[in-house]
Design a protein around this motif. Structure first.
Motif, PDB file in Angstrom:
ATOM      1  N   LEU A  15       0.833  -1.188   0.000  1.00  0.00           N
ATOM      2  CA  LEU A  15       0.000   0.000   0.000  1.00  0.00           C
ATOM      3  C   LEU A  15       0.870   1.241   0.000  1.00  0.00           C
ATOM      4  CD1 LEU A  15      -2.888   1.226   0.735  1.00  0.00           C
ATOM      5  CD2 LEU A  15      -2.215   0.859   3.097  1.00  0.00           C
ATOM      6  N   LEU A  16       0.423   2.282  -0.696  1.00  0.00           N
ATOM      7  CA  LEU A  16       1.096   3.575  -0.677  1.00  0.00           C
ATOM      8  C   LEU A  16       0.052   4.641  -0.382  1.00  0.00           C
ATOM      9  CD1 LEU A  16       3.660   5.291  -1.197  1.00  0.00           C
ATOM     10  CD2 LEU A  16       2.872   5.504  -3.564  1.00  0.00           C
ATOM     11  N   ILE A  17       0.292   5.438   0.656  1.00  0.00           N
ATOM     12  CA  ILE A  17      -0.590   6.548   1.009  1.00  0.00           C
ATOM     13  C   ILE A  17       0.263   7.793   1.099  1.00  0.00           C
ATOM     14  CG2 ILE A  17      -2.176   7.521   2.704  1.00  0.00           C
ATOM     15  CD1 ILE A  17      -2.837   4.674   3.585  1.00  0.00           C
ATOM     16  N   LEU A  18      -0.133   8.820   0.355  1.00  0.00           N
ATOM     17  CA  LEU A  18       0.531  10.115   0.412  1.00  0.00           C
ATOM     18  C   LEU A  18      -0.521  11.181   0.679  1.00  0.00           C
ATOM     19  CD1 LEU A  18       2.942   9.956  -2.666  1.00  0.00           C
ATOM     20  CD2 LEU A  18       3.548   9.668  -0.271  1.00  0.00           C
ATOM     21  N   GLY A  19      -0.138  12.228   1.405  1.00  0.00           N
ATOM     22  CA  GLY A  19      -1.058  13.313   1.712  1.00  0.00           C
ATOM     23  C   GLY A  19      -1.908  12.977   2.915  1.00  0.00           C
ATOM     24  N   GLU A  20      -2.428  14.026   3.549  1.00  0.00           N
ATOM     25  CA  GLU A  20      -3.180  13.802   4.787  1.00  0.00           C
ATOM     26  C   GLU A  20      -4.518  14.520   4.839  1.00  0.00           C
ATOM     27  OE1 GLU A  20      -0.586  14.811   7.990  1.00  0.00           O
ATOM     28  OE2 GLU A  20       0.969  13.439   7.324  1.00  0.00           O
ATOM     29  N   LYS A  21      -4.852  15.279   3.816  1.00  0.00           N
ATOM     30  CA  LYS A  21      -6.072  16.077   3.878  1.00  0.00           C
ATOM     31  C   LYS A  21      -6.841  15.956   2.571  1.00  0.00           C
ATOM     32  CE  LYS A  21      -3.385  19.971   2.321  1.00  0.00           C
ATOM     33  NZ  LYS A  21      -2.837  21.253   2.566  1.00  0.00           N
ATOM     34  N   PHE A  35       2.305   0.957  -8.900  1.00  0.00           N
ATOM     35  CA  PHE A  35       2.002   2.319  -8.451  1.00  0.00           C
ATOM     36  C   PHE A  35       3.243   3.200  -8.466  1.00  0.00           C
ATOM     37  CE2 PHE A  35       1.734   0.243  -4.027  1.00  0.00           C
ATOM     38  CZ  PHE A  35       3.002   0.607  -3.610  1.00  0.00           C
ATOM     39  N   TYR A  36       4.417   2.613  -8.562  1.00  0.00           N
ATOM     40  CA  TYR A  36       5.641   3.415  -8.672  1.00  0.00           C
ATOM     41  C   TYR A  36       5.637   4.242  -9.953  1.00  0.00           C
ATOM     42  CZ  TYR A  36       7.322   0.458  -4.891  1.00  0.00           C
ATOM     43  OH  TYR A  36       7.455  -0.198  -3.698  1.00  0.00           O
ATOM     44  N   GLU A  37       5.007   3.726 -11.002  1.00  0.00           N
ATOM     45  CA  GLU A  37       4.916   4.444 -12.274  1.00  0.00           C
ATOM     46  C   GLU A  37       4.034   5.686 -12.164  1.00  0.00           C
ATOM     47  OE1 GLU A  37       3.966   1.684 -15.507  1.00  0.00           O
ATOM     48  OE2 GLU A  37       4.829   0.100 -14.268  1.00  0.00           O
ATOM     49  N   TRP A  38       3.238   5.765 -11.129  1.00  0.00           N
ATOM     50  CA  TRP A  38       2.322   6.878 -10.909  1.00  0.00           C
ATOM     51  C   TRP A  38       2.835   7.841  -9.842  1.00  0.00           C
ATOM     52  CZ3 TRP A  38      -2.462   7.967 -13.146  1.00  0.00           C
ATOM     53  CH2 TRP A  38      -2.855   7.070 -14.139  1.00  0.00           C
ATOM     54  N   TYR A  39       4.060   7.673  -9.410  1.00  0.00           N
ATOM     55  CA  TYR A  39       4.550   8.446  -8.263  1.00  0.00           C
ATOM     56  C   TYR A  39       4.484   9.950  -8.493  1.00  0.00           C
ATOM     57  CZ  TYR A  39       7.221  10.140  -4.372  1.00  0.00           C
ATOM     58  OH  TYR A  39       7.599  10.824  -3.256  1.00  0.00           O
ATOM     59  N   GLU A  40       4.887  10.448  -9.643  1.00  0.00           N
ATOM     60  CA  GLU A  40       4.877  11.901  -9.876  1.00  0.00           C
ATOM     61  C   GLU A  40       3.448  12.452  -9.820  1.00  0.00           C
ATOM     62  OE1 GLU A  40       7.485  13.967  -9.887  1.00  0.00           O
ATOM     63  OE2 GLU A  40       8.664  12.177  -9.471  1.00  0.00           O
TER      64      GLU A  40
END
Length: 129
Positions: A15-21, A35-40
């Motif tokens: 799982l990858l979660i970025l951001g908090e709001k 999902f690494y391909e979608w990192y930007e």
């Protein structure tokens, strides 16, 4: 980027979660896509929203499952993932290619859990041979 793991149906899911709001955005990638391909894209969206991505079974470091793999399985996994994350507010679903097909299926099964969808080069549920 640091991924984490949750357990769904007794199997480890990366799982990858970025951001908090902001409104949660869940991105479902195409077949065989990491999902690494979608990192930007994820990094940019995380400035204003919580972005959630996971590797379906057999992708990335998620454990392979033995049951049938289809959009129904992805819908159930996503629903369970949102329960594990205690996300009870409507989400924005982004689906690329096969992920778009899964998004369309999820909306049909759980319309009350979705605030909006974005389809990118998506396979259509109405595709005729």
């Amino acid at each position: 980027m640091i991924s984490e793991f949750v357990t769904i149906n007794g199997k480890k899911v990366e799982l990858l979660i970025l951001g908090e709001k902001g409104i949660p955005i869940v991105i479902l990638t195409g077949m065989g896509c990491s999902f690494y391909e979608w990192y930007e894209v994820t990094k940019s969206l995380a400035k204003s929203n919580r972005v959630i991505m996971f590797h379906r079974t057999g992708l990335g470091l998620s454990q392979l499952r033995q049951e049938v793999r289809n959009t129904n399985a992805v819908v159930e996994e996503l629903n369970q993932l949102l329960q594990v994350l205690k996300n009870y507010e409507p989400i924005i679903l982004v689906g690329h290619s096969y992920g778009g097909l899964c998004v369309q299926h999820y909306v049909r099964v759980f319309p009350e859990k979705v605030g909006g969808i974005v389809l990118i080069d998506s396979t259509s549920v109405d595709l005729k041979n």
